[in-house]
Motif scaffolding. Structure first.
Motif, PDB file in Angstrom:
ATOM      1  N   UNK A  34      -8.359  -6.862   2.296  1.00 43.89           N
ATOM      2  CA  UNK A  34      -7.362  -7.875   2.651  1.00 43.89           C
ATOM      3  C   UNK A  34      -5.961  -7.410   2.274  1.00 43.89           C
ATOM      4  N   UNK A  35      -5.809  -6.887   1.076  1.00 48.65           N
ATOM      5  CA  UNK A  35      -4.495  -6.415   0.651  1.00 48.65           C
ATOM      6  C   UNK A  35      -4.003  -5.287   1.555  1.00 48.65           C
ATOM      7  N   UNK A  36      -4.892  -4.361   1.891  1.00 48.10           N
ATOM      8  CA  UNK A  36      -4.473  -3.206   2.683  1.00 48.10           C
ATOM      9  C   UNK A  36      -4.124  -3.595   4.123  1.00 48.10           C
ATOM     10  N   UNK A  37      -4.961  -4.407   4.769  1.00 48.03           N
ATOM     11  CA  UNK A  37      -4.811  -4.613   6.209  1.00 48.03           C
ATOM     12  C   UNK A  37      -3.995  -5.834   6.611  1.00 48.03           C
ATOM     13  N   UNK A  38      -3.622  -6.727   5.697  1.00 48.19           N
ATOM     14  CA  UNK A  38      -2.773  -7.849   6.109  1.00 48.19           C
ATOM     15  C   UNK A  38      -1.374  -7.302   6.368  1.00 48.19           C
ATOM     16  N   UNK A  39      -0.856  -7.610   7.550  1.00 41.97           N
ATOM     17  CA  UNK A  39       0.420  -7.055   7.998  1.00 41.97           C
ATOM     18  C   UNK A  39       0.154  -6.010   9.079  1.00 41.97           C
ATOM     19  N   UNK A  65      -4.343 -10.425   9.675  1.00 41.42           N
ATOM     20  CA  UNK A  65      -3.969 -11.727   9.115  1.00 41.42           C
ATOM     21  C   UNK A  65      -5.222 -12.424   8.596  1.00 41.42           C
ATOM     22  N   UNK A  66      -4.998 -13.368   7.726  1.00 45.70           N
ATOM     23  CA  UNK A  66      -6.063 -14.217   7.202  1.00 45.70           C
ATOM     24  C   UNK A  66      -6.108 -15.458   8.074  1.00 45.70           C
ATOM     25  N   UNK A  67      -7.296 -15.803   8.581  1.00 45.97           N
ATOM     26  CA  UNK A  67      -7.427 -16.951   9.471  1.00 45.97           C
ATOM     27  C   UNK A  67      -8.803 -17.590   9.258  1.00 45.97           C
ATOM     28  N   UNK A  68      -8.820 -18.850   8.885  1.00 43.74           N
ATOM     29  CA  UNK A  68     -10.069 -19.600   8.685  1.00 43.74           C
ATOM     30  C   UNK A  68     -11.037 -18.865   7.761  1.00 43.74           C
ATOM     31  N   UNK A  69     -10.513 -18.327   6.672  1.00 43.29           N
ATOM     32  CA  UNK A  69     -11.356 -17.653   5.690  1.00 43.29           C
ATOM     33  C   UNK A  69     -11.822 -16.268   6.094  1.00 43.29           C
ATOM     34  N   UNK A  70     -11.294 -15.741   7.203  1.00 45.55           N
ATOM     35  CA  UNK A  70     -11.675 -14.411   7.672  1.00 45.55           C
ATOM     36  C   UNK A  70     -10.453 -13.498   7.711  1.00 45.55           C
ATOM     37  N   UNK A  71     -10.714 -12.212   7.608  1.00 43.52           N
ATOM     38  CA  UNK A  71      -9.686 -11.207   7.846  1.00 43.52           C
ATOM     39  C   UNK A  71      -9.784 -10.831   9.324  1.00 43.52           C
ATOM     40  N   UNK A 144      -9.705   5.167   0.686  1.00 40.86           N
ATOM     41  CA  UNK A 144      -8.314   4.888   0.318  1.00 40.86           C
ATOM     42  C   UNK A 144      -7.815   6.081  -0.480  1.00 40.86           C
ATOM     43  N   UNK A 145      -6.843   6.798   0.051  1.00 40.77           N
ATOM     44  CA  UNK A 145      -6.317   8.004  -0.572  1.00 40.77           C
ATOM     45  C   UNK A 145      -5.230   7.657  -1.581  1.00 40.77           C
ATOM     46  N   UNK A 146      -4.312   6.797  -1.169  1.00 41.55           N
ATOM     47  CA  UNK A 146      -3.283   6.245  -2.048  1.00 41.55           C
ATOM     48  C   UNK A 146      -2.994   4.837  -1.552  1.00 41.55           C
ATOM     49  N   UNK A 147      -2.053   4.153  -2.127  1.00 41.94           N
ATOM     50  CA  UNK A 147      -1.850   2.739  -1.770  1.00 41.94           C
ATOM     51  C   UNK A 147      -1.515   2.503  -0.305  1.00 41.94           C
ATOM     52  N   UNK A 148      -1.088   3.545   0.417  1.00 40.60           N
ATOM     53  CA  UNK A 148      -0.693   3.370   1.816  1.00 40.60           C
ATOM     54  C   UNK A 148      -1.552   4.102   2.832  1.00 40.60           C
ATOM     55  N   UNK A 149      -2.489   4.942   2.395  1.00 43.56           N
ATOM     56  CA  UNK A 149      -3.202   5.826   3.310  1.00 43.56           C
ATOM     57  C   UNK A 149      -4.716   5.692   3.187  1.00 43.56           C
ATOM     58  N   UNK A 150      -5.369   5.514   4.330  1.00 45.06           N
ATOM     59  CA  UNK A 150      -6.830   5.555   4.414  1.00 45.06           C
ATOM     60  C   UNK A 150      -7.203   6.653   5.407  1.00 45.06           C
ATOM     61  N   UNK A 165     -17.969  12.572  16.509  1.00 41.30           N
ATOM     62  CA  UNK A 165     -17.326  12.044  15.317  1.00 41.30           C
ATOM     63  C   UNK A 165     -15.958  11.493  15.684  1.00 41.30           C
ATOM     64  N   UNK A 166     -15.558  10.481  14.913  1.00 40.04           N
ATOM     65  CA  UNK A 166     -14.214   9.934  15.031  1.00 40.04           C
ATOM     66  C   UNK A 166     -13.526  10.141  13.690  1.00 40.04           C
ATOM     67  N   UNK A 167     -12.296  10.625  13.726  1.00 37.79           N
ATOM     68  CA  UNK A 167     -11.488  10.784  12.523  1.00 37.79           C
ATOM     69  C   UNK A 167     -10.201   9.991  12.739  1.00 37.79           C
ATOM     70  N   UNK A 168      -9.838   9.158  11.739  1.00 38.97           N
ATOM     71  CA  UNK A 168      -8.633   8.327  11.855  1.00 38.97           C
ATOM     72  C   UNK A 168      -7.870   8.370  10.536  1.00 38.97           C
ATOM     73  N   UNK A 169      -6.543   8.452  10.628  1.00 38.65           N
ATOM     74  CA  UNK A 169      -5.660   8.317   9.459  1.00 38.65           C
ATOM     75  C   UNK A 169      -4.886   7.015   9.629  1.00 38.65           C
ATOM     76  N   UNK A 170      -5.024   6.115   8.643  1.00 36.21           N
ATOM     77  CA  UNK A 170      -4.330   4.826   8.646  1.00 36.21           C
ATOM     78  C   UNK A 170      -3.150   4.894   7.690  1.00 36.21           C
ATOM     79  N   UNK A 171      -2.039   4.299   8.105  1.00 36.75           N
ATOM     80  CA  UNK A 171      -0.866   4.197   7.238  1.00 36.75           C
ATOM     81  C   UNK A 171      -0.337   2.779   7.364  1.00 36.75           C
ATOM     82  N   UNK A 172      -0.260   2.080   6.251  1.00 36.72           N
ATOM     83  CA  UNK A 172       0.062   0.653   6.338  1.00 36.72           C
ATOM     84  C   UNK A 172       1.551   0.374   6.217  1.00 36.72           C
TER      85      UNK A 172
END
Length: 179
Positions: A34-39, A65-71, A144-150, A165-172
């Motif tokens: 929730x902390x990572x993906x909200x926003x 976003x948080x909606x009806x108890x779900x992410x 989670x690599x650091x606070x901003x990267x998965x 295979x699928x490889x993805x880099x996330x940056x929040x």
């Protein structure tokens, strides 16, 4: 008889390769979905065939976003061939680090577990291929690599055999440029 023995051997071999998520229990920083993906989260990825050839690259913008108890994660994909796709995940947090999720192109529920800095998702994706829909088993590992990267690695299997295979880099949030 040979065929049956071969199938048993393949199944046993596949089960030996399964990683144990609990080995990441002490890994830091701790992943809080929730902390990572909200926003807004931006991501870049690729799909590779099992021989390593990159078939497709993509960029994703995710609005969480948080909606009806779900992410709720609204993912908007833009592929290297110019096509686009939207997937909306609805994730529910359970006890003991467990998560359940649904999306329109997922058969049934995705089942996941967060331990330490790691999430392991398993689900069946309904994948459009050459005008048909095929069911592909997804074994999805997010670290989670650091606070901003998965970093995400996913094995795609059909009949227990890896097809790609699928490889993805996330940056929040605002730490990375928008794709």
């Amino acid at each position: 008889m040979r065929i049956i023995l071969s199938m048993i051997f393949v199944c046993l071999l596949a089960s030996c390769g399964t990683a144990n998520i609990h080995r990441y229990e002490a890994a830091q920083p701790k992943l809080d979905l929730e902390d990572y993906f909200i926003g807004t989260t931006n991501a870049w990825g690729m799909f590779q065939q099992r021989d390593g050839e990159v078939i497709k690259r993509f960029q994703v913008v995710i609005e969480g976003k948080k909606e009806a108890g779900q992410l709720v994660l609204d993912e908007r994909f833009k592929y290297s061939d110019g096509t686009t796709q939207q997937r909306i995940w609805r994730l529910k947090k359970m006890e003991g680090g467990k998560w359940r999720g649904t999306a329109d192109d997922v058969k049934g529920e995705a089942i996941g577990t967060v331990v330490g800095n790691t999430l392991n998702w398993r689900y069946t994706l309904l994948l459009p291929v050459d005008g048909k829909i095929i069911e592909v088993s997804m074994d999805d590992w997010m670290y989670l690599i650091d606070e901003n990267t998965i970093i995400n690695r996913t094995s795609m299997q059909k009949f227990g055999i890896e097809v790609g295979q699928v490889t993805i880099a996330f940056c929040r949030r605002i730490t990375c440029s928008k794709p």
